[in-house]
Write an enzyme that holds these catalytic residues in place. Sequence first.
Site, short mmCIF file in Angstrom:
data_model
loop_
_atom_site.label_atom_id
_atom_site.label_comp_id
_atom_site.label_asym_id
_atom_site.label_seq_id
_atom_site.Cartn_x
_atom_site.Cartn_y
_atom_site.Cartn_z
N GLY A 1 0.82 -1.20 0.00
CA GLY A 1 0.00 0.00 0.00
C GLY A 1 0.85 1.25 0.00
O GLY A 1 2.06 1.19 0.27
N ASP B 1 -12.08 9.71 10.41
CA ASP B 1 -11.80 9.32 9.03
C ASP B 1 -12.19 7.86 8.80
O ASP B 1 -11.44 7.10 8.19
CB ASP B 1 -10.32 9.54 8.69
CG ASP B 1 -10.05 9.55 7.19
OD1 ASP B 1 -11.02 9.78 6.42
OD2 ASP B 1 -8.91 9.32 6.78
#
Length: 290
Positions: free
Chosen positions: A19, A150
Amino acid sequence: MEPNRTRLIGEYIVGPRIGSGSFAVVWRARHRQLGIEVAVKEIDKKLLSPKVSDNLLKEISILSTISHPNIIRFFEAIETREKIYLVLEYCDGGDLAAYIHKHGKVSEAVARHFMRQLGISIFTFWLFIFDQISSAGLQVLQEKHLIHRDLKPQNLLVSTNEVTPVLKIGDFGFARSLTPQDLADTLCGSPLYMAPEIIQNHKYDAKADLWSVGAILFQLVTGKPPFDGSNQLQLFQNILTSTELRFPPGAIEELHPDCVDLCRCLLRQNPVERITFKEFFNHRFLGELR
């Protein structure tokens, strides 16, 4: 780096990249003695603004104080002159965004499985007597007066590639401590999952997380986010001008009324009218605690 040369970060042998973000790269790694697989988040200090650096320190502080099966486990931080490495639990299933992309909309049973792990206590009150209580991820955060800010599928990690894996809350870069009397006023989060009060730059409390949970639930059971737009401005306008939560054609007829009700209760524009944490934990869709 030379070809085929083993790269070490502390005691960890670095493997493939799994990632990346605006200032970090995530690697799959393995402890060279214990053989434990981990995820190593490599952060370039040169790319960190003072604000992002402060968020990073908060993330380390938060993760180091929480130990829970539905929250990503933090092992250690390793710092060099140029980099900071966060050694975290490795989740073989990737994130919920990849899960949704692979499976599309899921059954209500699978959605319920994920929502329970996000929100409710797994065991009932009597287990407290034996000190065996295990609270689900969001409830732990709420009890510690933390707001994530978030929550989105990309920040919810999936333990395995099974159909009903364990869901783990991760990435606490925007999280902060927030007592019940406090309100935050920082614009942060992801547009598709951002609460109206944040979009409008109003002060907000931990109920902003519940809007995000509602957006995730809606996407799980319908295959689509609750709001869209050709650009971010149009998306925000669609969210703020909506007077009624609209489901894709045929979705309401396919979904159980309790699922529809929970979506609507979580995705209420006015946070005062939005469902509370207690009501969420005890909603009919999530079922009785056993």
